[in-house]
Design an enzyme around this catalytic site. Structure first.
Site: not given
Length: 464
Positions: A261, A264, A292, A327, A345, A368
């Protein structure tokens, strides 16, 4: 006496602070300074919980500085102008700061460096993005490859951590402005001391079960250190050293996954460094023109936790109340907004940045784009989370749902994940009438999923 400025930005700590250590090593007097930049901090506007956490961190830092014979100098305004004034007032001969990697921060620092003696030391990540590249110098754009390269470099030892200064000499009488009033979020007491306490508590036990418990939104299975890392109340190096010690101490898979993590986070920092356009649009250009829906009423229902899907609504109300979200919850609500409601998004990304205590441009954007299927992740865009299945798997008894949705507190376990399926008599006994006490689903999942897949498919065909 030789005087320098320690320009504090997102490194609110005294331990393992490379910029502070360099400032102290190159001067007799150090002026710790934080500039409230109006372009980043709208005190009465959005991101109030995050700004309150930052301000609380500054108060805590000032207290630690005063114990060491120093104090925090606060200024407000354009950083270049304020630092120029501070140099004129104090006679400081240099500025030391930890670099930041967002586009605005890089532009700001380049502008300051053009006019003032700015020295950038350290950074918010363990490895600078330039340190993790392919042999041909190009950046990695897939996490697994980035991680493999990142791990080929040695992990730091505890001996690599810089100790906090025992004493810091600061010229007295340098003017400082008061901090604005604030109410720090109760779930996250700010400051370096609290960050260290939380890290020690996590290492003392929970890290061993991290791999198994980290996705359970009904359990306290994560470190909850992200706000402290966001503002540098802990350094990335301190976190990685802790992960290494846990690995060597037998924490096994839990420590390994926790280190993943942290990597990341470094990956998303690297992506933002090399591809700053991701803050405005998708990493993958073929998804730039998705049709969208952007339905305002549906978006408002999502914002306020009124979608009719309990796990989505509970997570969104957690965000509004606590300024934080698990998360797994972030992935669930992001998938619902994009893949069930077909809402851009970027709308969700902005909403998160307005409310998250740990809101960080690189990590938030990366998360996202990953969930939306428009970013660096190799998984196809047709990965869609089923909110009911996610709820059943990661909140099996509905404890998380009942905590944040009191109107569902008496709903039986059999219906807690899909309360709209309760027969009228069960609704009456539970004191929860669907459509009155709690909304019916605003979209049918299978329908929303298919609608989104078709929109993505069209956009991909037209964008290639």
């Amino acid at each position: 006496m030789h005087t320098v400025i320690w320009w504090i930005r997102r490194d609110l700590r005294l331990a393992d602070n490379s910029a502070l250590a360099a400032a102290a090593a190159n001067s007799m007097q150090v002026i710790p300074c934080f500039v409230i930049d109006p372009r980043l901090m709208n005190i009465t506007g959005t991101a109030e919980k995050r700004q309150a956490f930052l301000l609380g961190g500054l108060v805590a830092l000032d207290a630690e500085l005063r114990r060491r014979g120093s104090y925090l100098v606060v200024r407000r305004g354009d950083p270049l102008n304020e630092l120029r004034r501070l140099i004129a007032e104090s006679g400081a001969q240099a500025i030391y700061a930890e670099p930041d990697f967002s586009p605005y921060a890089r532009q700001r620092d380049a502008r300051v460096a053009e006019h003032l003696p700015l020295h950038l030391v350290g950074g918010p990540s363990l490895r600078h993005p330039d340190q993790v590249r392919r042999d041909d110098g190009t950046p990695y754009t897939v996490f697994t490859s980035f991680k493999k390269a990142w791990l080929t470099q040695p992990l730091p030892h505890p001996s690599d951590l810089l100790p906090p200064p025992d004493h810091l000499t600061t010229p007295m009488g340098v003017a400082s402005r008061p901090l604005p009033p604030f109410n720090p979020p109760p779930d996250f007491p700010p400051g370096e001391a609290e960050a260290i306490r939380r890290l020690d508590r996590f290492l003392a036990g929970p890290i061993a079960d991290y791999a198994d418990r980290r996705n359970r939104i009904d359990l306290d299975g994560t470190s909850r250190l992200s706000p402290y890392l966001r503002f540098g109340m802990l350094s990335a190096r301190q976190m990685v050293v802790a992960a290494r010690q846990a690995l060597e101490g037998g924490a096994g898979k839990g420590a390994e996954v926790w280190l993943d993590e942290l990597i990341w986070r470094e990956f998303y920092i690297s992506i933002l460094w090399y591809f700053p356009h991701v803050l405005k649009g998708p990493f993958r250009p073929e998804y730039a023109d998705i049709a969208w829906r952007n339905a305002p009423d549906d978006f408002a229902a999502w914002q306020n936790g009124r979608t009719g899907y309990p796990v989505v609504d509970a997570a969104m109300r957690q965000l509004l109340t606590a300024g934080w979200m698990h998360n797994r919850g972030r992935m669930i609500v992001a998938s619902f907004l994009v893949k069930d409601l077909l809402i851009d998004w970027r709308w969700g990304e902005r909403w998160f940045m307005q409310h998250l205590v740990d809101g960080d441009p690189a990590a938030n954007n990366g998360g996202w784009q990953w969930t939306a299927g428009v970013g660096t992740d190799a998984a196809p865009y047709f990965r869609v989370f089923n909110p009911v299945l996610q709820s059943q798997k990661f909140d099996p008894r509905g404890n998380f749902i009942r905590r944040w949705l009191p109107e569902l507190r008496n709903v039986p376990d059999d219906y807690i994940h899909q309360p709209w399926k309760m027969p009228p008599e069960v609704q009456r006994r539970a004191g929860c009438h669907i459509g009155r006490d709690y909304p019916a689903p605003i979209v049918e999942h299978a329908f929303g999923r298919q609608r989104t897949l078709e929109a993505f498919k069209r956009a991909k065909a037209e964008g290639l």
